[in-house]
Design a protein around this motif. Structure first.
Motif, PDB file in Angstrom:
ATOM      1  N   CYS A  79       0.842  -1.206   0.000  1.00  0.00           N
ATOM      2  CA  CYS A  79       0.000   0.000   0.000  1.00  0.00           C
ATOM      3  C   CYS A  79       0.871   1.246   0.000  1.00  0.00           C
ATOM      4  O   CYS A  79       0.706   2.147   0.835  1.00  0.00           O
ATOM      5  CB  CYS A  79      -0.924  -0.001   1.211  1.00  0.00           C
ATOM      6  N   THR A  80       1.778   1.328  -0.925  1.00  0.00           N
ATOM      7  CA  THR A  80       2.711   2.443  -1.008  1.00  0.00           C
ATOM      8  C   THR A  80       1.950   3.768  -1.116  1.00  0.00           C
ATOM      9  O   THR A  80       1.027   3.900  -1.898  1.00  0.00           O
ATOM     10  CB  THR A  80       3.625   2.266  -2.235  1.00  0.00           C
ATOM     11  N   GLY A  81       2.358   4.708  -0.289  1.00  0.00           N
ATOM     12  CA  GLY A  81       1.724   6.025  -0.320  1.00  0.00           C
ATOM     13  C   GLY A  81       0.604   6.185   0.693  1.00  0.00           C
ATOM     14  O   GLY A  81       0.187   7.298   0.984  1.00  0.00           O
ATOM     15  N   ASN A  82       0.106   5.085   1.249  1.00  0.00           N
ATOM     16  CA  ASN A  82      -0.942   5.146   2.257  1.00  0.00           C
ATOM     17  C   ASN A  82      -0.276   5.284   3.623  1.00  0.00           C
ATOM     18  O   ASN A  82       0.434   4.395   4.069  1.00  0.00           O
ATOM     19  CB  ASN A  82      -1.801   3.880   2.203  1.00  0.00           C
ATOM     20  N   THR A  83      -0.511   6.392   4.291  1.00  0.00           N
ATOM     21  CA  THR A  83       0.178   6.667   5.552  1.00  0.00           C
ATOM     22  C   THR A  83      -0.709   6.498   6.778  1.00  0.00           C
ATOM     23  O   THR A  83      -0.333   6.942   7.867  1.00  0.00           O
ATOM     24  CB  THR A  83       0.750   8.094   5.541  1.00  0.00           C
ATOM     25  N   VAL A  84      -1.843   5.840   6.646  1.00  0.00           N
ATOM     26  CA  VAL A  84      -2.771   5.694   7.768  1.00  0.00           C
ATOM     27  C   VAL A  84      -2.098   4.999   8.958  1.00  0.00           C
ATOM     28  O   VAL A  84      -2.338   5.355  10.104  1.00  0.00           O
ATOM     29  CB  VAL A  84      -4.030   4.909   7.327  1.00  0.00           C
ATOM     30  N   SER A  85      -1.242   4.047   8.706  1.00  0.00           N
ATOM     31  CA  SER A  85      -0.575   3.302   9.779  1.00  0.00           C
ATOM     32  C   SER A  85       0.628   4.038  10.359  1.00  0.00           C
ATOM     33  O   SER A  85       1.299   3.516  11.240  1.00  0.00           O
ATOM     34  CB  SER A  85      -0.128   1.938   9.255  1.00  0.00           C
ATOM     35  N   PHE A  86       0.896   5.218   9.864  1.00  0.00           N
ATOM     36  CA  PHE A  86       2.038   6.010  10.317  1.00  0.00           C
ATOM     37  C   PHE A  86       1.529   7.359  10.844  1.00  0.00           C
ATOM     38  O   PHE A  86       1.565   8.367  10.138  1.00  0.00           O
ATOM     39  CB  PHE A  86       3.022   6.228   9.166  1.00  0.00           C
ATOM     40  N   PRO A  87       1.059   7.414  12.094  1.00  0.00           N
ATOM     41  CA  PRO A  87       0.413   8.641  12.600  1.00  0.00           C
ATOM     42  C   PRO A  87       1.321   9.862  12.646  1.00  0.00           C
ATOM     43  O   PRO A  87       0.869  10.974  12.346  1.00  0.00           O
ATOM     44  CB  PRO A  87      -0.059   8.247  14.006  1.00  0.00           C
ATOM     45  N   THR A  88       2.577   9.689  12.999  1.00  0.00           N
ATOM     46  CA  THR A  88       3.483  10.839  13.062  1.00  0.00           C
ATOM     47  C   THR A  88       3.704  11.420  11.674  1.00  0.00           C
ATOM     48  O   THR A  88       3.665  12.637  11.479  1.00  0.00           O
ATOM     49  CB  THR A  88       4.832  10.428  13.686  1.00  0.00           C
ATOM     50  N   LEU A  89       3.903  10.542  10.720  1.00  0.00           N
ATOM     51  CA  LEU A  89       4.094  10.976   9.340  1.00  0.00           C
ATOM     52  C   LEU A  89       2.820  11.602   8.783  1.00  0.00           C
ATOM     53  O   LEU A  89       2.872  12.637   8.116  1.00  0.00           O
ATOM     54  CB  LEU A  89       4.528   9.791   8.470  1.00  0.00           C
ATOM     55  N   THR A  90       1.676  11.023   9.084  1.00  0.00           N
ATOM     56  CA  THR A  90       0.397  11.561   8.612  1.00  0.00           C
ATOM     57  C   THR A  90       0.167  12.965   9.150  1.00  0.00           C
ATOM     58  O   THR A  90      -0.274  13.859   8.417  1.00  0.00           O
ATOM     59  CB  THR A  90      -0.763  10.635   9.035  1.00  0.00           C
ATOM     60  N   GLU A  91       0.490  13.161  10.415  1.00  0.00           N
ATOM     61  CA  GLU A  91       0.330  14.484  11.021  1.00  0.00           C
ATOM     62  C   GLU A  91       1.233  15.514  10.344  1.00  0.00           C
ATOM     63  O   GLU A  91       0.824  16.649  10.090  1.00  0.00           O
ATOM     64  CB  GLU A  91       0.668  14.403  12.511  1.00  0.00           C
ATOM     65  N   LEU A  92       2.430  15.097  10.010  1.00  0.00           N
ATOM     66  CA  LEU A  92       3.367  15.993   9.323  1.00  0.00           C
ATOM     67  C   LEU A  92       2.885  16.314   7.908  1.00  0.00           C
ATOM     68  O   LEU A  92       3.041  17.433   7.432  1.00  0.00           O
ATOM     69  CB  LEU A  92       4.750  15.335   9.282  1.00  0.00           C
ATOM     70  N   LEU A  93       2.281  15.334   7.251  1.00  0.00           N
ATOM     71  CA  LEU A  93       1.805  15.525   5.876  1.00  0.00           C
ATOM     72  C   LEU A  93       0.601  16.460   5.798  1.00  0.00           C
ATOM     73  O   LEU A  93       0.285  16.971   4.722  1.00  0.00           O
ATOM     74  CB  LEU A  93       1.456  14.181   5.241  1.00  0.00           C
ATOM     75  N   GLU A  94      -0.072  16.672   6.921  1.00  0.00           N
ATOM     76  CA  GLU A  94      -1.195  17.612   6.923  1.00  0.00           C
ATOM     77  C   GLU A  94      -0.713  19.045   6.718  1.00  0.00           C
ATOM     78  O   GLU A  94      -1.436  19.876   6.177  1.00  0.00           O
ATOM     79  CB  GLU A  94      -1.967  17.506   8.241  1.00  0.00           C
ATOM     80  N   ASP A  95       0.517  19.329   7.159  1.00  0.00           N
ATOM     81  CA  ASP A  95       1.065  20.677   7.073  1.00  0.00           C
ATOM     82  C   ASP A  95       1.746  20.972   5.748  1.00  0.00           C
ATOM     83  O   ASP A  95       1.650  22.074   5.227  1.00  0.00           O
ATOM     84  CB  ASP A  95       2.045  20.929   8.221  1.00  0.00           C
ATOM     85  N   LYS A  96       2.475  19.998   5.215  1.00  0.00           N
ATOM     86  CA  LYS A  96       3.165  20.226   3.940  1.00  0.00           C
ATOM     87  C   LYS A  96       3.328  18.913   3.191  1.00  0.00           C
ATOM     88  O   LYS A  96       3.349  17.845   3.793  1.00  0.00           O
ATOM     89  CB  LYS A  96       4.505  20.921   4.144  1.00  0.00           C
TER      90      LYS A  96
END
Length: 151
Positions: A79-96
């Motif tokens: 599931c390349t590109g799906n960051t649901v299982s990576f909360p820290t990364l997902t939170e960072l991706l919300e900003d940029k």
């Protein structure tokens, strides 16, 4: 430890600037560093949840934990590109948005991690696994599932 460093990254950057460590400061400010560190924070958090130490657990519970984690890694890899299982990364991706190399780097890392875990924790031969199934929960097995040597 890595999670705490990630949380305190702005303070660490200020410290590095005050100490004149401009090379390290530039490395920490790079987008790749921030996103890759967030990804690693989530990977290490998942590894820490395995609880491969402690009392009142038997080897089959550890084996099942490792097998489940290996299956999770394969799922994340597919599931390349799906960051649901990576909360820290997902939170960072919300900003940029993530740099283009993040997907390639994380996919390569997951592939390497799957390979390395396979070396350290190889799959059991099917006959051996069937023999261990009766030990895991003997009351959920049928007579047909139990090897004749064990009957």
């Amino acid at each position: 430890m890595l999670g705490r460093l990630f949380e305190l990254r702005l303070e660490v950057m200020k410290f590095l600037a005050n100490k004149g460590q401009h090379e390290h400061l530039a490395a920490m400010k790079a987008d790749n560093y921030v996103f890759e560190t967030a990804y690693l924070v989530d990977i290490f958090a998942s590894l820490n949840k395995l609880k491969l130490q402690g009392s009142n657990r038997h080897v089959l519970a550890f084996h099942d934990s490792i097998d489940a984690f290996k299956a999770k890694l394969v799922l994340w890899h597919t599931c390349t590109g799906n960051t649901v299982s990576f909360p820290t990364l997902t939170e960072l991706l919300e900003d940029k948005p993530a740099p283009g190399s993040l997907v390639a780097t994380s996919t390569e890392h997951l592939s390497d991690l799957i390979t390395e875990l396979g070396c350290y924790f190889p799959e059991l031969p099917s006959g051996k696994n069937k023999m261990l199934n009766i030990t895991r929960n003997p009351f959920q097995r049928t007579v047909e599932e139990i090897l004749k040597e064990l009957q």
